[in-house]
Design an enzyme around this catalytic site. Structure first.
Site, PDB file in Angstrom:
ATOM      1  N   GLU A 172       0.831  -1.206   0.000  1.00  0.00           N
ATOM      2  CA  GLU A 172       0.000   0.000   0.000  1.00  0.00           C
ATOM      3  C   GLU A 172       0.862   1.251   0.000  1.00  0.00           C
ATOM      4  OE1 GLU A 172      -3.319   2.314   2.766  1.00  0.00           O
ATOM      5  OE2 GLU A 172      -3.005   0.169   3.060  1.00  0.00           O
TER       6      GLU A 172
ATOM      7  N   ARG B  52      -7.033   2.789  13.894  1.00  0.00           N
ATOM      8  CA  ARG B  52      -7.965   1.662  13.751  1.00  0.00           C
ATOM      9  C   ARG B  52      -7.866   0.726  14.949  1.00  0.00           C
ATOM     10  NH1 ARG B  52     -11.432  -0.894   9.981  1.00  0.00           N
ATOM     11  NH2 ARG B  52     -11.084   0.631   8.319  1.00  0.00           N
TER      12      ARG B  52
ATOM     13  N   GLU C 189     -10.600  -8.365   4.847  1.00  0.00           N
ATOM     14  CA  GLU C 189      -9.890  -8.332   6.128  1.00  0.00           C
ATOM     15  C   GLU C 189     -10.601  -9.010   7.295  1.00  0.00           C
ATOM     16  OE1 GLU C 189      -7.347  -4.430   6.537  1.00  0.00           O
ATOM     17  OE2 GLU C 189      -9.271  -3.932   5.619  1.00  0.00           O
TER      18      GLU C 189
END
Length: 750
Positions: free
Chosen positions: A226, A304, A705
């Site tokens: 990413e 997160r 995920e």
């Protein structure tokens, strides 16, 4: 529909970076990286390396025409080290030669003298020395301070979760090719083509429109490509910028493991309070994230972790604090779950500790505290929960009572072999937590022969994204899927893209594709209505034919398209999609950051050989909230793959760095991943399909995920199996639970 890439995959015809035909005159690059974790560069001597056969040029920081900076969220990471090195594996110089072998041979001749500086590898030490990437953040709900006095039971403890190597089959790499007018095309193995484009433009001091990034597919990513794929694309482009020659760099596996970041290790403290009915009424947790030497994506990963600190449970009083700690390891980065699994592990450990002390099953506490619709998350969003539905279905469908009875019978009859059981509920929010990243575009062309080309911002990396995009177009147009082609991801066709990450790419790019196709379809229906002299509301396209009020006509899809073209009606559309209703105020740590949540429950059983410490995962039985799956075959594959990757993280994949910051588990001989012999003997997956509305494409919820977190159940099943053999064992919550740790837990005084 089966995966559209399966045919070329099994024939070896799918194109990856190394399959791209080389342009005549292509040069090859290799990086000289720092052998020490922290120090001041006293000297760098490239003379002997430059004299090696085939060497064309060696680039250092002084050769960068723009900013020597690749940091995305925070500009704190140099492309090539200038005055200091901050981790073992930090790029210092780029050797370019006429062959890959020549470049790698020359790297060994580069000499660097470094004045050593103190090395930090422990996040708690970094926090004590105030080595933080960003200031700490705290999520709060209710008031834990006044609630502790109301708790009947209070327990405290700490946990450790290690990192994890991405181990994508295709290592990092890039291939830069000069174009006319000083432009550069970069073929990059990246999840974030725009990030490669933007950073290359910054480093080379050129406009973004001079840099084209093209990605056909990745041989796996898992988050590792990413942000960190950017380095290799920029380095190749830097060499191409100077030499006006194509330059390629594909990392060797050991280079990749040495120089790139992993899943973030965390060290955490918890305090949990329950009432007489075993309801969790207070929970405090402090996370110490090992960010590595630079920010990379650590602030977002840490965020997160906070979002998922209570997993699938409602806790009315929560205080969760997280520190992103700067150490001298390679900058850690995104990995499937993106910080969520680390947060979930801690509350599961807290529940396990409470259950042990209360001499009850953790299942009792878990079930009593599951989220219900209307409950509030610590960050302010109100739950639309499927937690109890998934739990109850799993308990009933798989007959938990019988599983427990069979396990108890087995343990009573076997002295040196014990079974363990654990349930693992999950709740995972879908969206980029950075609201602005939740946008996507799609470019759709209908050609005059009726065929369709689709370009999106999404990158295919084995997850079946292109198949789902094709399904969207085929469904909207109601034509044969074979008439549709999904093109490579290219920053010249679709610009300003978000990375393919956060399990949101099918939703974002699928919705954009749907909007583009609907716009074209609307224009086609207007043409049909006008030509056939009927109300447009009666016109539809079904199975490649124009229908009026449900009745077929002799107008085919091809005839409709050709007629529209003759009438000069646009057969192309560039659509933009941004999901509505999501927002987050970081000044208050409150908002509605997720478009929806995915829920599920797994039942995991394991068997331990109590003489040797080795173990097997007998079964993992799952009820998963798929919404209304648009491709069950792909979704099952994603669910199974994520589960096994989660089990690997929790049981056998042990990252080991020494005190000097050097990676010791740097090859597949020293870093173990699940193989066919270590996956669960049985994996059962039940689709909890619901008719509830959500913002997923065709109501088919994200699946990339969330299932990874089911792997956490394997850890606690092993924990419980050890306790079945040695009830007095004091087992630290230290993951992964390797066979060595199991053996030491079985015989703690040996």
């Amino acid at each position: 529909m089966k995966n559209i890439d399966s045919y070329t995959h099994v024939r070896g015809e799918s194109v990856y970076l190394d399959d791209i035909p080389l342009v005549n005159g292509t040069l090859f690059a290799s990086v000289f990286d720092s052998p020490v974790a922290h120090g001041r560069i006293k000297s760098l001597n490239i003379d002997e390396a430059m004299a090696m056969p085939g060497v064309v040029r060696i680039f250092t920081a002084k050769d960068i025409p723009g900013e020597n900076q690749i940091g995305g969220i925070i500009p704190d990471e140099e492309l090539l080290a200038s005055t200091h090195v901050h981790f073992c594996g930090m790029p210092v110089a780029l050797v370019v030669a006429t062959s890959d072998e020549a470049a790698k041979a020359a790297v060994k001749k580069v000499k660097m003298e470094v004045e050593p500086l103190p090395v930090i590898t422990d996040p708690r030490e970094a926090k004590e020395k105030n080595e933080l990437i960003i200031p700490p953040r705290t999520f709060q709900l209710g008031d834990t301070t006044t609630t502790w006095a109301k708790c009947e039971y209070i327990f405290e403890g700490n946990t450790e979760t290690n990192g994890q190597e991405h181990l994508y089959i295709e290592t990092h790499g890039a291939y830069a090719v000069p174009q006319e007018n000083a432009a550069i095309r970069i073929y990059s193995s990246t999840q974030g083509p725009t990030q490669v484009q933007r950073t290359t433009a910054r480093v080379l001091n050129v406009p973004m429109n001079f840099i084209e990034v093209d990605t056909t597919r990745l041989g796996g990513g898992f988050g590792g490509k990413e942000d960190q794929a950017t380095t290799w694309g920029v380095l190749c482009a830097l060499a191409t910028y100077h030499l006006k020659k194509p330059v390629k760099y594909s990392l060797h596996r050991m280079e990749d493991m040495r120089m790139t970041g992993k899943r973030h290790p965390y060290s955490s403290d918890f305090k949990i309070g329950l009432d007489k009915e075993y309801k969790i009424i207070a929970y405090e947790v402090t996370f110490y994230q090992n960010a590595g030497a630079a920010a990379d994506l650590s602030p977002a990963v840490m965020e997160r972790t906070l979002f998922h600190c209570t997993n699938s449970y409602f806790v009315p009083n929560v205080k969760a604090t997280a520190y992103s700690c700067r150490t001298h390891l390679p900058p850690n980065t995104a990995f499937r779950g993106f910080g969520g699994p680390q947060g979930m592990f801690v509350i599961e450990a807290a529940i396990a500790k409470a259950a042990e002390q209360l001499n009850i099953s953790p299942i009792v506490i878990q079930q009593k505290n599951l989220l219900k619709t209307g409950d509030e998350f610590p960050y302010g969003q109100i739950a639309q929960s499927e937690a109890n539905e998934c739990w109850d279905k799993a308990v009933d469908l798989y007959d938990l009572k019988k599983i427990q009875q069979d396990l108890d019978n087995y343990n009573s009859k076997n002295e040196f072999s014990k079974k363990g059981l654990a349930l693992m509920p999950i709740c995972f929010g879908i969206s980029f937590t950075k609201t602005l990243m939740n946008q996507a575009r799609a470019l759709v062309h209908v050609y005059t022969d009726g065929s369709v080309g689709v370009s999106t911002a999404g990158v295919e990396m084995g997850q079946g994204l292109n198949t789902k995009i094709l399904q969207v177009a085929a469904s909207v147009f109601s034509i044969d899927p074979q008439r549709i082609k999904v093109n490579t991801t290219n920053t010249y066709r679709v610009a300003n893209t978000s990375p393919t990450a956060a399990s949101a790419s099918s939703d974002l790019n699928g919705k954009a594709t749907e909007l583009a196709c609907l716009a074209i379809l609307q224009r086609l229906k207007e043409v049909a209505g006008e030509e056939l002299k009927v109300d447009i509301n009666l016109v539809e396209v079904k199975d490649g034919l124009v229908c009026i009020d449900g009745k077929k006509t002799d107008w085919t899809w091809n005839k409709l398209v050709q007629t529209a073209f003759v009438k000069r009606v646009s057969l192309s559309e560039h659509a933009h999609y941004a999901p509505p209703g999501i927002w987050f105020d970081a000044t208050k740590e409150k908002g509605h950051p997720f478009t929806y949540h995915v829920y599920g429950t797994s039942i995991t059983t394991v068997t331990i050989d109590c003489l040797r410490g080795i173990y097997e995962v007998d079964s993992v039985k799952i009820v998963h909230d798929f919404g209304k799956s648009m491709n069950p075959v792909i979704d099952i594959g994603q669910c199974e793959g994520a589960l096994v990757q989660g089990i690997g993280w929790m049981t056998m994949e042990e990252m080991i760095y020494d005190k000097e910051g050097k990676l010791k588990s740097n090859a597949l001989s020293t870093y173990k991943v699940p193989d066919i012999y270590s996956v669960p003997k049985e994996i059962a997956i039940h689709f909890l399909e619901t008719e509830k509305e959500n913002l997923a494409i065709f109501r088919s919820k994200a699946v990339g995920e969330p299932p990874l977190m089911y792997g956490i159940g394997a850890y606690f099943a092993l924990h419980n199996a050890v306790k079945a053999f040695n009830p007095s064992a004091n087992i630290p919550f230290d993951a992964p639970m390797t066979a060595e740790k199991v053996l030491m837990s079985l015989y703690p005084n040996s």
